[in-house]
Design a protein around this motif. Sequence first.
Motif, PDB file in Angstrom:
ATOM      1  N   ARG A 127      -6.164   0.567  12.293  1.00  0.00           N
ATOM      2  CA  ARG A 127      -5.758  -0.733  11.757  1.00  0.00           C
ATOM      3  C   ARG A 127      -4.823  -1.388  12.767  1.00  0.00           C
ATOM      4  O   ARG A 127      -4.130  -0.701  13.510  1.00  0.00           O
ATOM      5  CB  ARG A 127      -4.992  -0.576  10.448  1.00  0.00           C
ATOM      6  CG  ARG A 127      -5.679   0.240   9.385  1.00  0.00           C
ATOM      7  CD  ARG A 127      -4.846   0.285   8.126  1.00  0.00           C
ATOM      8  NE  ARG A 127      -4.886  -0.983   7.441  1.00  0.00           N
ATOM      9  CZ  ARG A 127      -5.867  -1.323   6.606  1.00  0.00           C
ATOM     10  NH1 ARG A 127      -6.840  -0.476   6.348  1.00  0.00           N
ATOM     11  NH2 ARG A 127      -5.858  -2.495   6.026  1.00  0.00           N
TER      12      ARG A 127
ATOM     13  N   ALA B  38      -9.890  -4.432  -1.807  1.00  0.00           N
ATOM     14  CA  ALA B  38     -11.261  -4.835  -2.113  1.00  0.00           C
ATOM     15  C   ALA B  38     -11.950  -3.683  -2.838  1.00  0.00           C
ATOM     16  O   ALA B  38     -11.883  -2.524  -2.403  1.00  0.00           O
ATOM     17  CB  ALA B  38     -12.006  -5.202  -0.835  1.00  0.00           C
ATOM     18  N   ASP B  40     -14.973  -2.834  -3.078  1.00  0.00           N
ATOM     19  CA  ASP B  40     -16.062  -2.146  -2.371  1.00  0.00           C
ATOM     20  C   ASP B  40     -15.613  -1.544  -1.044  1.00  0.00           C
ATOM     21  O   ASP B  40     -16.432  -0.964  -0.337  1.00  0.00           O
ATOM     22  CB  ASP B  40     -17.232  -3.115  -2.138  1.00  0.00           C
ATOM     23  CG  ASP B  40     -16.816  -4.329  -1.322  1.00  0.00           C
ATOM     24  OD1 ASP B  40     -15.614  -4.467  -1.005  1.00  0.00           O
ATOM     25  OD2 ASP B  40     -17.698  -5.149  -0.995  1.00  0.00           O
ATOM     26  N   ASP B  41     -14.344  -1.679  -0.692  1.00  0.00           N
ATOM     27  CA  ASP B  41     -13.877  -1.140   0.583  1.00  0.00           C
ATOM     28  C   ASP B  41     -12.353  -1.082   0.569  1.00  0.00           C
ATOM     29  O   ASP B  41     -11.681  -2.078   0.835  1.00  0.00           O
ATOM     30  CB  ASP B  41     -14.376  -2.010   1.743  1.00  0.00           C
ATOM     31  CG  ASP B  41     -13.969  -1.448   3.093  1.00  0.00           C
ATOM     32  OD1 ASP B  41     -13.222  -0.449   3.146  1.00  0.00           O
ATOM     33  OD2 ASP B  41     -14.412  -2.024   4.113  1.00  0.00           O
ATOM     34  N   MET B  42     -11.834   0.111   0.274  1.00  0.00           N
ATOM     35  CA  MET B  42     -10.383   0.261   0.133  1.00  0.00           C
ATOM     36  C   MET B  42      -9.639  -0.021   1.434  1.00  0.00           C
ATOM     37  O   MET B  42      -8.426  -0.198   1.426  1.00  0.00           O
ATOM     38  CB  MET B  42     -10.049   1.676  -0.341  1.00  0.00           C
ATOM     39  CG  MET B  42     -10.436   1.957  -1.774  1.00  0.00           C
ATOM     40  SD  MET B  42      -9.369   1.057  -2.940  1.00  0.00           S
ATOM     41  CE  MET B  42      -7.819   1.948  -2.725  1.00  0.00           C
ATOM     42  N   THR B  43     -10.347  -0.076   2.560  1.00  0.00           N
ATOM     43  CA  THR B  43      -9.644  -0.378   3.815  1.00  0.00           C
ATOM     44  C   THR B  43      -9.314  -1.865   3.938  1.00  0.00           C
ATOM     45  O   THR B  43      -8.547  -2.247   4.817  1.00  0.00           O
ATOM     46  CB  THR B  43     -10.435   0.076   5.062  1.00  0.00           C
ATOM     47  OG1 THR B  43     -11.579  -0.759   5.217  1.00  0.00           O
ATOM     48  CG2 THR B  43     -10.865   1.528   4.954  1.00  0.00           C
ATOM     49  N   GLU B  44      -9.902  -2.702   3.094  1.00  0.00           N
ATOM     50  CA  GLU B  44      -9.539  -4.131   3.092  1.00  0.00           C
ATOM     51  C   GLU B  44      -8.476  -4.352   2.020  1.00  0.00           C
ATOM     52  O   GLU B  44      -8.714  -4.144   0.830  1.00  0.00           O
ATOM     53  CB  GLU B  44     -10.755  -5.020   2.826  1.00  0.00           C
ATOM     54  CG  GLU B  44     -10.350  -6.499   2.904  1.00  0.00           C
ATOM     55  CD  GLU B  44     -11.526  -7.461   2.847  1.00  0.00           C
ATOM     56  OE1 GLU B  44     -12.669  -7.027   2.623  1.00  0.00           O
ATOM     57  OE2 GLU B  44     -11.284  -8.674   3.023  1.00  0.00           O
ATOM     58  N   GLN B  45      -7.291  -4.794   2.455  1.00  0.00           N
ATOM     59  CA  GLN B  45      -6.121  -4.802   1.577  1.00  0.00           C
ATOM     60  C   GLN B  45      -5.422  -6.147   1.605  1.00  0.00           C
ATOM     61  O   GLN B  45      -5.391  -6.806   2.642  1.00  0.00           O
ATOM     62  CB  GLN B  45      -5.132  -3.725   2.078  1.00  0.00           C
ATOM     63  CG  GLN B  45      -5.781  -2.363   2.177  1.00  0.00           C
ATOM     64  CD  GLN B  45      -4.949  -1.345   2.935  1.00  0.00           C
ATOM     65  OE1 GLN B  45      -3.947  -1.680   3.533  1.00  0.00           O
ATOM     66  NE2 GLN B  45      -5.388  -0.096   2.892  1.00  0.00           N
ATOM     67  N   THR B  68      -6.391 -11.043   2.614  1.00  0.00           N
ATOM     68  CA  THR B  68      -6.442  -9.647   3.059  1.00  0.00           C
ATOM     69  C   THR B  68      -6.172  -9.554   4.560  1.00  0.00           C
ATOM     70  O   THR B  68      -6.047 -10.559   5.252  1.00  0.00           O
ATOM     71  CB  THR B  68      -7.825  -9.038   2.786  1.00  0.00           C
ATOM     72  OG1 THR B  68      -8.772  -9.619   3.708  1.00  0.00           O
ATOM     73  CG2 THR B  68      -8.271  -9.291   1.356  1.00  0.00           C
ATOM     74  N   ARG B  70      -8.295  -8.931   6.548  1.00  0.00           N
ATOM     75  CA  ARG B  70      -9.446  -9.551   7.220  1.00  0.00           C
ATOM     76  C   ARG B  70      -9.462 -11.058   6.977  1.00  0.00           C
ATOM     77  O   ARG B  70     -10.460 -11.728   7.223  1.00  0.00           O
ATOM     78  CB  ARG B  70     -10.736  -8.897   6.733  1.00  0.00           C
ATOM     79  CG  ARG B  70     -10.751  -7.415   7.114  1.00  0.00           C
ATOM     80  CD  ARG B  70     -11.987  -6.691   6.704  1.00  0.00           C
ATOM     81  NE  ARG B  70     -11.702  -5.264   6.619  1.00  0.00           N
ATOM     82  CZ  ARG B  70     -12.493  -4.355   6.079  1.00  0.00           C
ATOM     83  NH1 ARG B  70     -13.664  -4.722   5.573  1.00  0.00           N
ATOM     84  NH2 ARG B  70     -12.143  -3.075   6.036  1.00  0.00           N
ATOM     85  N   CYS B 125      -5.866   5.576  -0.667  1.00  0.00           N
ATOM     86  CA  CYS B 125      -5.660   4.811   0.566  1.00  0.00           C
ATOM     87  C   CYS B 125      -4.670   5.617   1.396  1.00  0.00           C
ATOM     88  O   CYS B 125      -3.647   6.075   0.889  1.00  0.00           O
ATOM     89  CB  CYS B 125      -5.188   3.396   0.307  1.00  0.00           C
ATOM     90  SG  CYS B 125      -3.465   3.201  -0.027  1.00  0.00           S
ATOM     91  N   CYS B 167     -11.623  -6.626  -7.111  1.00  0.00           N
ATOM     92  CA  CYS B 167     -10.554  -5.879  -6.453  1.00  0.00           C
ATOM     93  C   CYS B 167      -9.940  -4.824  -7.356  1.00  0.00           C
ATOM     94  O   CYS B 167     -10.148  -4.820  -8.576  1.00  0.00           O
ATOM     95  CB  CYS B 167      -9.488  -6.820  -5.879  1.00  0.00           C
ATOM     96  SG  CYS B 167      -8.655  -7.863  -7.062  1.00  0.00           S
TER      97      CYS B 167
END
Lengths: 204, 204
Positions: A127, B38, B40-45, B68, B70, B125, B167
């Motif tokens: 990240r 998110a 569908d994707d815990m890496t998007e915060q 986020t 992103r 996470c 989310c």
Amino acid sequence: MRVIVPAADGRAVKVRAGQRVRVTDLEGGQVGDLFAFAADDMTEQLSASHTRAATSRLFPAVGEQFVTDRRRPMLTLVGDTSPGWHDMLIAACDPARYRALGVPGFHASCADNLRRSLDSLGLECPRTPQPVNLFMRIPVSGDGRLSWLSAVSRPGDAITFEAAVDCVFVVSACPQDLVEINGHGPTPLAIDLLSGHEHQPRSE
Amino acid sequence: MRVIVPAADGRAVKVRAGQRVRVTDLEGGQVGDLFAFAADDMTEQLSASHTRAATSRLFPAVGEQFVTDRRRPMLTLVGDTSPGWHDMLIAACDPARYRALGVPGFHASCADNLRRSLDSLGLECPRTPQPVNLFMRIPVSGDGRLSWLSAVSRPGDAITFEAAVDCVFVVSACPQDLVEINGHGPTPLAIDLLSGHEHQPRSE
């Protein structure tokens, strides 16, 4: 040892505990995004939000420390010859930022510069941490509004840190040329790894 | 649907895109650390530093969005009946914070509450993101100093969000009882998942 950070590019250096490292704005008006990681564990990173909690300031004063996400001191701010504007509020620019600003294709970014700089040392971090934006001028008004102003650092202005732990120190000469934070468009920076006799007094 | 967040504990709920979710300070004076991911994707915060860049404010105004890492909108702030103090500068409390404050053994923390709340949904996470600290009162002075003051939210004061994407929404009723941010020591919060007819106007 001096490492030139070319305009819109990044460089990573290793700094030993007790060693000092200086970032100089060679031509003036240039923002540098600084990231730092523990040399023995890239998951331990300089953290803006933990540093604000430790110092009770938006940005540390000379003599205060930047800490990691594990609340360990990582860098001490030991000198600053610039007018004193630095930012610790704003995320690093990245491909999504430039797409949102209307750039159709590739644009260099601090996030990409971080990744490539680490790669040159055989390192990676999954990240992009929030950076310390050296020389970046983001004043905060009384009602919490942020302004994005051109950097006012002069040619040769420099900020100096002392490492509290062995760390990987990354600087990106911010490629931002669509928002008016870099005075005359992207220009280079320098990273100087100082030996003892080059130390400056705290009041430099 | 109402989920009570017990004092010094945490809870996670899933919120669908378009759905509204409200956090209520049941007894008043209680900070809630909010994290969002998110679905569908815990890496998007949800990211504080990207949200500040998007809004040019220390904290979004009603009608503005939290984004986020992103730079995708994740939550819209649609209502706030509290006096309006919320923080987006300070890291979540964690075991290292309480050790530094002199607690010898275990102390509940927002970082632990996040981990356990996600675990209850089979999620995880690896890092603790910087939270949105609901009702937390950290005024910033003109010279960039931060003060840590007791929350002034009243019993029943609430802040309402609308999800822009599916989310995972996590709230920790902050267990901090050594620094004077929680008025009368840790107390519970409530998370309400609202259906359409419970919506409030933006000016609530």
